[in-house]
Design an enzyme around this catalytic site. Sequence first.
Site, PDB file in Angstrom:
ATOM      1  N   HIS A 103      82.188-120.863 -95.391  1.00 21.28           N
ATOM      2  CA  HIS A 103      81.833-122.086 -95.240  1.00 21.28           C
ATOM      3  C   HIS A 103      82.550-123.133 -95.524  1.00 21.28           C
ATOM      4  CE1 HIS A 103      77.696-121.669 -93.663  1.00 21.28           C
ATOM      5  NE2 HIS A 103      77.360-120.602 -94.138  1.00 21.28           N
TER       6      HIS A 103
ATOM      7  N   SER B 228      83.300-114.692 -91.987  1.00 19.61           N
ATOM      8  CA  SER B 228      83.414-113.845 -92.755  1.00 19.61           C
ATOM      9  C   SER B 228      82.966-112.267 -92.464  1.00 19.61           C
ATOM     10  CB  SER B 228      82.280-114.277 -93.768  1.00 19.61           C
ATOM     11  OG  SER B 228      80.744-114.267 -93.223  1.00 19.61           O
TER      12      SER B 228
ATOM     13  N   HIS C  76      80.585-115.101 -98.557  1.00 20.49           N
ATOM     14  CA  HIS C  76      80.396-115.743 -97.193  1.00 20.49           C
ATOM     15  C   HIS C  76      80.121-117.421 -97.475  1.00 20.49           C
ATOM     16  CE1 HIS C  76      77.472-116.498 -93.659  1.00 20.49           C
ATOM     17  NE2 HIS C  76      77.044-117.466 -94.531  1.00 20.49           N
TER      18      HIS C  76
END
Length: 253
Positions: A130, A191, A125
């Site tokens: 990100h 994700s 994740h």
Amino acid sequence: MNPLTANLPIAESFLIQQDWAAYTRDQHSVWAELVRRRMPQLEEHACEEYLDGFQQIGLREDSIPDLAEVNKRLGPRTGWNATPVSGFLPPDAFFEMLAARQFPTTTWLRKRESLEYTPEPDIFHDVFGHVPMHAHPVFADFLQQYGRVCAGLMRDKEKLERMGRLFWFTVEFGVIRQKGTIKLYGSGLISSHGESTNVINRKTEGGPEIRDFDLDAVLNQQFLVSEMQKVLYAVESFDQIYEAAREAEHRLA
């Protein structure tokens, strides 16, 4: 003294080293499966900036990222680093890191039986979701500005909650209009196959309403972490969210 630590007095105790050599062959295999499950959908529906960032920071399908290697490519582009941390950070430490262009990055990876969802952020994740966006200069500036604003609001719970909505509807569940269609950039969408599909098939399967991004609306928009999102806010460019963070500072400071 580590220069990163010197700039992070609140977050210092949460910083760790990534032991990349300790990852097992099975863990690298899990990473590879996670990436293979997501990329076909993202190649069509992720924003251009995410896909460019993925290549720029050198993410690979077949192995868990070595954060030191990622940072060698990311740092020269925008001054950001994916900085290993031990887990969830308290808000003051989190905002301190963002304001210093240090993204708190967990190093553990979900197990094979939890491929679709894990309640706590893991390296998939954090890095896959990100970090590619941190290679985009305007988004990078926005995220630092967000951290600075929130660090100055630590004594006001209500204002911090409102700023949390800005984070949620941009960094986590942001969408952008590109070439006449909705593209994904928020990490919670990038994700998660389920969340992304909910957006992509919204017109036929009753997914979220896509509204034009409006700072007032976003700061007041309630949401539930435990449910698929019912409303999302589409920007026309990333300059829009950077300006929103600057405007939020004027309104809430």
